[in-house]
Motif scaffolding. Structure first.
Motif, mmCIF file in Angstrom:
data_model
loop_
_atom_site.group_PDB
_atom_site.id
_atom_site.type_symbol
_atom_site.label_atom_id
_atom_site.label_comp_id
_atom_site.label_asym_id
_atom_site.label_seq_id
_atom_site.Cartn_x
_atom_site.Cartn_y
_atom_site.Cartn_z
ATOM 1 N N TRP A 129 -3.749 19.201 10.205
ATOM 2 C CA TRP A 129 -4.113 20.213 9.356
ATOM 3 C C TRP A 129 -2.397 20.596 8.658
ATOM 4 O O TRP A 129 -1.468 20.823 9.618
ATOM 5 N N PHE A 130 -2.121 20.962 7.611
ATOM 6 C CA PHE A 130 -0.919 21.306 6.838
ATOM 7 C C PHE A 130 -0.990 22.445 6.013
ATOM 8 O O PHE A 130 -1.878 22.625 5.405
ATOM 9 N N ARG A 131 0.104 23.223 5.852
ATOM 10 C CA ARG A 131 0.181 24.143 4.608
ATOM 11 C C ARG A 131 0.455 23.491 3.614
ATOM 12 O O ARG A 131 1.282 22.658 3.347
ATOM 13 N N PHE A 132 -0.395 23.939 2.433
ATOM 14 C CA PHE A 132 0.026 23.193 1.086
ATOM 15 C C PHE A 132 0.942 24.485 0.284
ATOM 16 O O PHE A 132 0.271 25.415 -0.115
ATOM 17 N N ASP A 133 2.151 24.017 0.175
ATOM 18 C CA ASP A 133 3.156 25.057 -0.115
ATOM 19 C C ASP A 133 3.782 24.589 -1.369
ATOM 20 O O ASP A 133 4.658 23.540 -1.404
ATOM 21 N N ARG A 134 3.776 25.053 -2.608
ATOM 22 C CA ARG A 134 4.389 24.477 -3.799
ATOM 23 C C ARG A 134 5.920 24.438 -3.759
ATOM 24 O O ARG A 134 6.459 23.798 -4.253
ATOM 25 N N ASN A 135 6.345 25.338 -2.759
ATOM 26 C CA ASN A 135 7.787 25.476 -2.506
ATOM 27 C C ASN A 135 8.411 24.107 -1.509
ATOM 28 O O ASN A 135 9.596 24.167 -1.440
ATOM 29 N N ALA A 136 7.283 23.778 -1.209
ATOM 30 C CA ALA A 136 7.633 22.462 -0.057
ATOM 31 C C ALA A 136 6.960 21.056 -0.525
ATOM 32 O O ALA A 136 6.425 20.136 0.015
ATOM 33 N N ALA A 137 7.294 20.831 -1.973
ATOM 34 C CA ALA A 137 6.559 19.824 -2.392
ATOM 35 C C ALA A 137 7.230 18.184 -1.982
ATOM 36 O O ALA A 137 6.535 17.534 -1.681
ATOM 37 N N SER A 138 8.511 18.357 -1.705
ATOM 38 C CA SER A 138 8.964 17.225 -0.966
ATOM 39 C C SER A 138 8.401 16.847 0.285
ATOM 40 O O SER A 138 8.169 15.576 0.645
ATOM 41 N N THR A 139 8.278 17.783 1.187
ATOM 42 C CA THR A 139 7.632 17.682 2.575
ATOM 43 C C THR A 139 6.111 17.072 2.168
ATOM 44 O O THR A 139 5.598 16.211 2.985
ATOM 45 N N LEU A 140 5.394 17.782 1.232
ATOM 46 C CA LEU A 140 3.855 17.285 1.216
ATOM 47 C C LEU A 140 4.180 15.939 0.612
ATOM 48 O O LEU A 140 3.128 15.122 1.044
ATOM 49 N N PRO A 171 -10.362 10.142 10.096
ATOM 50 C CA PRO A 171 -9.532 11.250 10.258
ATOM 51 C C PRO A 171 -9.512 11.918 8.932
ATOM 52 O O PRO A 171 -9.452 11.446 7.886
ATOM 53 N N VAL A 172 -9.633 13.375 9.005
ATOM 54 C CA VAL A 172 -9.356 14.211 7.759
ATOM 55 C C VAL A 172 -8.179 15.078 7.848
ATOM 56 O O VAL A 172 -7.717 15.675 8.821
ATOM 57 N N PHE A 173 -7.382 14.902 6.634
ATOM 58 C CA PHE A 173 -5.791 15.590 6.715
ATOM 59 C C PHE A 173 -6.427 16.713 5.824
ATOM 60 O O PHE A 173 -6.314 16.289 4.709
ATOM 61 N N LEU A 174 -5.794 17.797 6.239
ATOM 62 C CA LEU A 174 -6.444 18.988 5.289
ATOM 63 C C LEU A 174 -5.065 19.681 4.850
ATOM 64 O O LEU A 174 -4.410 19.932 5.852
ATOM 65 N N PHE A 175 -4.999 20.031 3.569
ATOM 66 C CA PHE A 175 -3.785 20.682 3.130
ATOM 67 C C PHE A 175 -4.259 21.821 2.713
ATOM 68 O O PHE A 175 -4.952 22.105 1.816
ATOM 69 N N GLN A 176 -3.814 23.277 3.349
ATOM 70 C CA GLN A 176 -4.400 24.419 2.916
ATOM 71 C C GLN A 176 -3.438 25.213 2.041
ATOM 72 O O GLN A 176 -2.192 25.527 2.530
ATOM 73 N N GLU A 177 -3.784 25.442 0.701
ATOM 74 C CA GLU A 177 -2.997 26.491 -0.088
ATOM 75 C C GLU A 177 -3.359 27.894 0.477
ATOM 76 O O GLU A 177 -4.579 28.169 0.301
ATOM 77 N N GLY A 178 -2.098 28.690 0.644
ATOM 78 C CA GLY A 178 -2.573 30.348 0.860
ATOM 79 C C GLY A 178 -2.898 30.529 2.027
ATOM 80 O O GLY A 178 -2.573 29.483 3.043
ATOM 81 N N HIS A 179 -3.086 31.676 2.767
ATOM 82 C CA HIS A 179 -3.284 31.999 4.122
ATOM 83 C C HIS A 179 -4.632 32.559 4.452
ATOM 84 O O HIS A 179 -4.718 33.413 5.455
ATOM 85 N N ASP A 180 -5.946 32.223 3.585
ATOM 86 C CA ASP A 180 -7.246 32.576 3.990
ATOM 87 C C ASP A 180 -7.397 32.055 5.822
ATOM 88 O O ASP A 180 -7.518 31.036 5.928
ATOM 89 N N PRO A 181 -7.599 33.329 6.455
ATOM 90 C CA PRO A 181 -8.037 32.996 8.045
ATOM 91 C C PRO A 181 -9.049 32.370 8.368
ATOM 92 O O PRO A 181 -9.235 31.549 9.152
ATOM 93 N N SER A 182 -10.086 32.472 7.489
ATOM 94 C CA SER A 182 -11.557 31.927 7.755
ATOM 95 C C SER A 182 -11.353 30.189 7.370
ATOM 96 O O SER A 182 -11.844 29.422 7.867
#
Length: 245
Positions: free
Chosen positions: A195-206, A168-179
């Motif tokens: 897939w998850f959003r990589f948000d520096r404001n949610a470091a504990s969740t990451l 399995p591949v777990f992808l953490f995306q920084e930003g909001h690039d639609p492509s």
């Protein structure tokens, strides 16, 4: 170093003390998680941590360096998790480290890397993971990036092959690039990852999610279910949602 004076034996109370039911339940859950981690066998869990080290990632590179420690902390000091660092940057540069079982060694490798301009090389990362798992089973691939500048069909083909091999591949995306989001979600779907959003404001969740992925890499679904934290349940929901799609 001087020897410590032995502590005096503690006098037990004559009245039998009853254990807190919640504490007992918590202990049993942790014991099941440890047992589930051992079910996978004597071999160690192997996880690939792949990072986009192109120039746009420089602002959050330090965060990624700090968060990777959570993967090791999740499995304690059992040494049952080995992590390999893979990164790409510049003009066609894509490199990998050896598999290590010490968070300090991995962080030492990461802090020596500086981000450089260049295009994404996600295809090389997926191909590398295929090569590694053919030599010895890879239990999970974590990828952190913010862009995608390659042919989606080519990435999908490689992702499909990883899915067939149970990686399995777990992808953490920084930003909001639609492509990037479309491609990352497709890779997650094809590999039964997430897939998850990589948000520096949610470091504990990451950090909690990386911890959950480490538990999965060493013990699969049983270990996640036994530990039962919020991030563990979130990961299971995402993975099984992909599996059923």
């Amino acid at each position: 170093m001087s020897e410590k004076t032995p502590a005096k034996p503690t006098t037990l109370p004559t009245e039998t003390q009853r254990s807190d039911p919640n504490a007992v339940a918590s202990f049993l859950k942790q014991a099941r998680a440890l047992g589930a981690g051992r079910v996978a066998g004597a071999s160690k869990g192997r996880l690939i941590l792949a990072l986009d080290a192109t120039m746009s990632r420089q602002p959050t590179w330090d965060l990624a360096c700090a968060l990777q420690a959570e993967m090791f902390d999740a499995v304690g000091k059992t040494g049952r998790l080995e992590v390999q660092l893979v990164y790409f940057r510049g003009f066609g540069e894509c490199r990998s480290s050896k598999f290590v079982s010490d968070t300090g060694k991995l962080k030492d490798l990461m802090v020596k890397i500086d981000c450089r301009g260049g295009h994404t090389q996600i295809g090389k990362v997926l191909s590398h993971a295929l090569t590694e798992t053919e030599a010895q089973k890879v239990n999970a691939l974590v990828y952190i990036g913010d862009a995608m500048e390659e042919e989606v069909d080519d990435l999908a083909e490689k992702a499909g092959r990883l899915g067939l091999k149970g990686v399995p591949v777990f992808l953490f995306q920084e930003g909001h690039d639609p492509s990037a989001e479309r491609a990352f979600k497709e890779i997650a779907r094809l590999t039964r990852g997430a897939w998850f959003r990589f948000d520096r404001n949610a470091a504990s969740t990451l950090a909690e999610l990386l911890s959950a992925i480490a538990i999965y890499a060493t013990g699969g679904y049983p270990a996640l279910e036994a530990r039962g934290r919020g991030a563990d349940r979130l990961l299971i929901e995402n993975m099984r949602g992909r599996s059923g799609s």
